[in-house]
Design a protein around this motif. Structure first.
Motif, PDB file in Angstrom:
ATOM      1  N   LEU A 287       7.867  -3.188  -5.359  1.00  0.00           N
ATOM      2  CA  LEU A 287       7.806  -4.624  -5.605  1.00  0.00           C
ATOM      3  C   LEU A 287       6.435  -4.964  -6.165  1.00  0.00           C
ATOM      4  O   LEU A 287       5.490  -4.171  -6.051  1.00  0.00           O
ATOM      5  N   ASP A 288       6.313  -6.159  -6.732  1.00  0.00           N
ATOM      6  CA  ASP A 288       5.016  -6.578  -7.239  1.00  0.00           C
ATOM      7  C   ASP A 288       3.998  -6.654  -6.093  1.00  0.00           C
ATOM      8  O   ASP A 288       4.374  -6.701  -4.926  1.00  0.00           O
ATOM      9  N   GLY A 289       2.746  -6.638  -6.435  1.00  0.00           N
ATOM     10  CA  GLY A 289       1.697  -6.705  -5.422  1.00  0.00           C
ATOM     11  C   GLY A 289       1.508  -5.398  -4.675  1.00  0.00           C
ATOM     12  O   GLY A 289       1.075  -5.402  -3.530  1.00  0.00           O
TER      13      GLY A 289
ATOM     14  N   GLY B 270       0.781  -1.225   0.000  1.00  0.00           N
ATOM     15  CA  GLY B 270       0.000   0.000   0.000  1.00  0.00           C
ATOM     16  C   GLY B 270       0.818   1.282   0.000  1.00  0.00           C
ATOM     17  O   GLY B 270       0.253   2.369   0.112  1.00  0.00           O
ATOM     18  N   LEU B 271       2.128   1.204  -0.105  1.00  0.00           N
ATOM     19  CA  LEU B 271       2.986   2.382  -0.242  1.00  0.00           C
ATOM     20  C   LEU B 271       3.833   2.220  -1.496  1.00  0.00           C
ATOM     21  O   LEU B 271       4.087   1.106  -1.931  1.00  0.00           O
TER      22      LEU B 271
END
Length: 173
Positions: free
Chosen positions: A121-123, A28-29
């Motif tokens: 990063l992914d996600g 979420g960042l």
């Protein structure tokens, strides 16, 4: 694959008097949300109590850039620093900022290389890695102090940085 810190000669971990490594990964960042909080040292005291009296040489600032000189007080030292690496994060590339810092004189001199890596990063996650190597008698003392003040202090810095970014983004988790 996650990226790594790039070390200058004389500061490679394992060959210095002290080394600490701290890392967080948050969902979420983004690196873009973290970057301004990290690269504007005058903002550090607002989220990291162990950094204060931030000053820039020659009226420079408030944002770090390659070659920029600044100073701040931390761990009982006034650290004079020069930015030796500065690459803002871009899509697919991590942000990198590091400085050579020094303080004290003679047998009390401390030389450090403090590096940060901020990468998406992914996600929808962000990884923040901070590592510091140190040379000099004060570094030897810090390395044998328990609990480790550098490890704990840098974790407080990471925790404060991510909390400030969450607050600025409206996510108060």
């Amino acid at each position: 694959m996650m990226n790594a810190i790039e070390w200058p000669e004389g500061y490679l971990p394992g060959y210095t008097d002290n080394f600490v490594s701290n890392e967080v990964i948050f969902a979420g960042l983004t690196a873009a949300e973290i970057w301004p909080l990290l690269t504007e040292p005058t903002r550090w005291p607002s989220y990291y109590a162990n950094s204060f009296k931030v000053r820039f040489d020659n009226g420079d600032g408030p944002v770090l850039s390659l070659g920029r000189r600044f100073s701040f007080d931390t761990f009982g030292f006034t650290i004079n620093a020069e930015v030796v690496e500065y690459v803002a994060p871009t899509r697919g590339e991590p942000g990198r900022v590091s400085w050579h810092g020094w303080g004290g004189e003679g047998d009390g001199r401390l030389d450090v290389h403090h590096a940060w890596l901020v990468e998406d990063l992914d996600g929808s996650r962000v990884r923040i890695l901070t590592q510091e190597t140190q040379n000099g008698a004060p570094a030897k003392d810090l390395a044998t102090t328990w609990p480790n003040p550098m490890l704990n202090g840098h974790q407080e810095w990471l925790d404060g940085l991510t909390a400030a970014a969450r607050s600025a983004s409206g996510d108060g988790r």
